[in-house]
Scaffold this motif. Structure first.
Motif, PDB file in Angstrom:
ATOM      1  N   ALA A  12       0.873  -1.184   0.000  1.00 24.85           N
ATOM      2  CA  ALA A  12       0.000   0.000   0.000  1.00 24.85           C
ATOM      3  C   ALA A  12       0.902   1.223   0.000  1.00 24.85           C
ATOM      4  O   ALA A  12       1.404   1.658   1.046  1.00 24.85           O
ATOM      5  CB  ALA A  12      -0.906  -0.023   1.217  1.00 24.85           C
ATOM      6  N   ASN A  13       1.113   1.755  -1.185  1.00 23.82           N
ATOM      7  CA  ASN A  13       2.125   2.809  -1.372  1.00 23.82           C
ATOM      8  C   ASN A  13       1.523   4.152  -1.771  1.00 23.82           C
ATOM      9  O   ASN A  13       2.069   5.199  -1.424  1.00 23.82           O
ATOM     10  CB  ASN A  13       3.114   2.327  -2.453  1.00 23.82           C
ATOM     11  CG  ASN A  13       3.936   3.453  -3.021  1.00 23.82           C
ATOM     12  OD1 ASN A  13       4.880   3.933  -2.384  1.00 23.82           O
ATOM     13  ND2 ASN A  13       3.578   3.920  -4.225  1.00 23.82           N
TER      14      ASN A  13
ATOM     15  N   THR B 223      -5.207   2.786   1.995  1.00 23.78           N
ATOM     16  CA  THR B 223      -4.443   1.655   2.538  1.00 23.78           C
ATOM     17  C   THR B 223      -5.382   0.620   3.153  1.00 23.78           C
ATOM     18  O   THR B 223      -5.235  -0.592   2.965  1.00 23.78           O
ATOM     19  CB  THR B 223      -3.431   2.163   3.595  1.00 23.78           C
ATOM     20  OG1 THR B 223      -2.528   3.058   2.950  1.00 23.78           O
ATOM     21  CG2 THR B 223      -2.662   1.031   4.231  1.00 23.78           C
TER      22      THR B 223
ATOM     23  N   CYS C  19      -5.658  -3.120   1.604  1.00 26.01           N
ATOM     24  CA  CYS C  19      -5.154  -4.225   2.438  1.00 26.01           C
ATOM     25  C   CYS C  19      -6.279  -5.187   2.809  1.00 26.01           C
ATOM     26  O   CYS C  19      -6.089  -6.410   2.837  1.00 26.01           O
ATOM     27  CB  CYS C  19      -4.462  -3.671   3.690  1.00 26.01           C
ATOM     28  SG  CYS C  19      -2.866  -2.917   3.302  1.00 26.01           S
TER      29      CYS C  19
ATOM     30  N   ALA D 220       2.736  -1.654   4.326  1.00 28.76           N
ATOM     31  CA  ALA D 220       2.298  -0.265   4.156  1.00 28.76           C
ATOM     32  C   ALA D 220       3.524   0.632   4.041  1.00 28.76           C
ATOM     33  O   ALA D 220       4.450   0.534   4.843  1.00 28.76           O
ATOM     34  CB  ALA D 220       1.453   0.171   5.346  1.00 28.76           C
TER      35      ALA D 220
ATOM     36  N   SER E 289       4.465   3.632   5.075  1.00 27.74           N
ATOM     37  CA  SER E 289       4.136   4.686   6.032  1.00 27.74           C
ATOM     38  C   SER E 289       5.223   5.759   5.909  1.00 27.74           C
ATOM     39  O   SER E 289       5.538   6.189   4.786  1.00 27.74           O
ATOM     40  CB  SER E 289       4.055   4.061   7.427  1.00 27.74           C
ATOM     41  OG  SER E 289       3.974   5.021   8.433  1.00 27.74           O
TER      42      SER E 289
ATOM     43  N   GLN F 185      -1.427   4.453   9.227  1.00 31.40           N
ATOM     44  CA  GLN F 185      -1.035   3.261   8.453  1.00 31.40           C
ATOM     45  C   GLN F 185      -0.221   2.301   9.325  1.00 31.40           C
ATOM     46  O   GLN F 185      -0.412   1.081   9.281  1.00 31.40           O
ATOM     47  CB  GLN F 185      -0.169   3.677   7.252  1.00 31.40           C
ATOM     48  CG  GLN F 185      -0.912   4.361   6.134  1.00 31.40           C
ATOM     49  CD  GLN F 185       0.073   4.752   5.028  1.00 31.40           C
ATOM     50  OE1 GLN F 185       1.025   5.482   5.277  1.00 31.40           O
ATOM     51  NE2 GLN F 185      -0.142   4.259   3.830  1.00 31.40           N
TER      52      GLN F 185
ATOM     53  N   MET G 175      -1.295  -1.563  10.442  1.00 31.40           N
ATOM     54  CA  MET G 175      -0.501  -2.786  10.250  1.00 31.40           C
ATOM     55  C   MET G 175      -0.368  -3.556  11.562  1.00 31.40           C
ATOM     56  O   MET G 175      -0.374  -4.789  11.577  1.00 31.40           O
ATOM     57  CB  MET G 175       0.885  -2.454   9.676  1.00 31.40           C
ATOM     58  CG  MET G 175       0.873  -1.984   8.235  1.00 31.40           C
ATOM     59  SD  MET G 175       0.101  -3.138   7.063  1.00 31.40           S
ATOM     60  CE  MET G 175      -1.475  -2.353   6.812  1.00 31.40           C
TER      61      MET G 175
ATOM     62  N   SER H 198       5.087  -2.353   8.321  1.00 28.95           N
ATOM     63  CA  SER H 198       5.175  -1.067   7.636  1.00 28.95           C
ATOM     64  C   SER H 198       6.632  -0.658   7.458  1.00 28.95           C
ATOM     65  O   SER H 198       7.504  -1.014   8.262  1.00 28.95           O
ATOM     66  CB  SER H 198       4.385   0.014   8.375  1.00 28.95           C
ATOM     67  OG  SER H 198       4.799   0.114   9.706  1.00 28.95           O
TER      68      SER H 198
END
Ligand SMILES: NC(=O)C1=CN([C@@H]2O[C@H](COP(=O)(O)OP(=O)(O)OC[C@H]3O[C@@H](n4cnc5c(N)ncnc54)[C@H](O)[C@@H]3O)[C@@H](O)[C@H]2O)C=CC1
Ligand SMILES: C[C@H](O)[C@@H]1OC(=O)[C@H](O)[C@@H]1O
Length: 253
Positions: free
Chosen positions: A89-90, A118, A122, A140, A142, A163, A167, A183
């Motif tokens: 998740a960028n 995110t 996810c 993630a 983050s 984020q 996680m 993360s």
């Protein structure tokens, strides 16, 4: 090859850190699905680069702030790659702005893209991994900003802390399925997100001066840590965060 045959999904993957992660993962044998907010030359060139490395590439166009984009991304990856093993998740935005006059729409959009995007991505990926029954991982992107503030980032830093917290919670929820959640906390990486901010020579000099390793980060610096976290080398890591900042965080004086 640390990721041979692994299917890795990356949001906002066409530029910057996402692109760096896609290329590093493909170099390690992974097939890649890219989410991008719009078609572009950079998406097309990334697909070619991944294919030149001998791996498959799938593209799904969608705004991560829209939960339907998450469903569509998973469907595209299942159709094109046969399943989902990792979600990175960028995708994120950081429209620098002062606190006292922050427009409400800027705050809402930043939260919707960075944190909610995110969450949706996810959650959708984890459901697919549970259906497959073969485990996997969530990563993630983050930030160091999960741990420290920024004068022009009052809308942004809470999304990065969020984020990181997400996680931690999903690591607990998903451990029983063999799904890990971690993360990465990058420091300052030279990409489009901070091009304008760092165009100010004084700001750039200040940011570089805070980094003991003496340079801003590059997308591949983060991509290599994505490879590590997705791989079996990190098989006993979940709920963890990895600071990748050239030492900036610990540099008080
Ligand atoms: N560059 C840096 O210094 C740092 C960046 N990060 C985080 O890294 C992530 C990637 O940022 P960078 O590569 O630096 O910036 P970038 O601006 O080069 O890339 C961001 C990517 O996200 C995509 N994106 C933005 N909004 C989207 C949306 N609504 N739907 C789908 N895609 C969307 C953009 O199209 C772009 O591909 C962000 O989450 C950012 O917060 C974290 C710490 C430091
Ligand atoms: C956009 C910023 O330059 C960058 O993003 C972050 O998360 C950190 O705050 C970096 O400085």
């Amino acid at each position: 090859m640390l990721l041979q045959g692994q299917r890795i999904l990356i949001t906002g993957g066409s530029r910057g850190i996402g692109r760096g992660a896609a290329i590093e993962c493909a170099k390690h044998g992974a097939d890649i699905a890219i989410n991008a907010s719009a078609p572009s030359d950079s998406v097309d060139s990334l697909v070619k680069e991944i294919e030149t490395l001998g791996r498959k590439a799938v593209v799904s166009i969608g705004d991560v702030a829209d939960p339907d984009s998450a469903t569509a991304f998973i469907e595209a990856a299942v159709k094109g790659l046969g399943g989902v093993d990792h979600m990175v998740a960028n995708a994120g935005i950081c429209p620098f702005h002062s606190f006292l006059d922050m427009p409400v729409e800027v705050v809402k959009r930043t939260v919707d893209v960075n944190l909610m995007g995110t969450y949706y991505m996810c959650q959708a990926a984890a459901n697919q991994m549970v259906r497959q029954g073969t485990g996997g991982s969530l990563i993630a992107i983050s930030s160091i900003s999960a741990l420290v503030g920024g004068e022009m980032q009052s809308h942004y830093t809470p999304t990065k802390a969020g984020q990181h917290s997400l996680m931690q919670s999903v690591a607990i929820a998903l451990g029983k399925y063999g799904i890990r959640a971690n993360s990465i906390l990058p420091g300052t990486i030279a990409t489009d997100i901070n091009k304008e901010d760092l165009a100010d020579p004084a700001k750039r000099e200040y940011m570089e001066g805070r980094i003991p390793l003496g340079r801003l980060g590059k997308p591949e610096d983060i991509g290599k840590v994505v490879v590590f976290l997705a791989s079996d080398l990190a098989g006993y890591m979940t709920g963890a965060h990895v600071l990748v900042d050239g030492g900036a965080f610990v540099h008080l004086q």
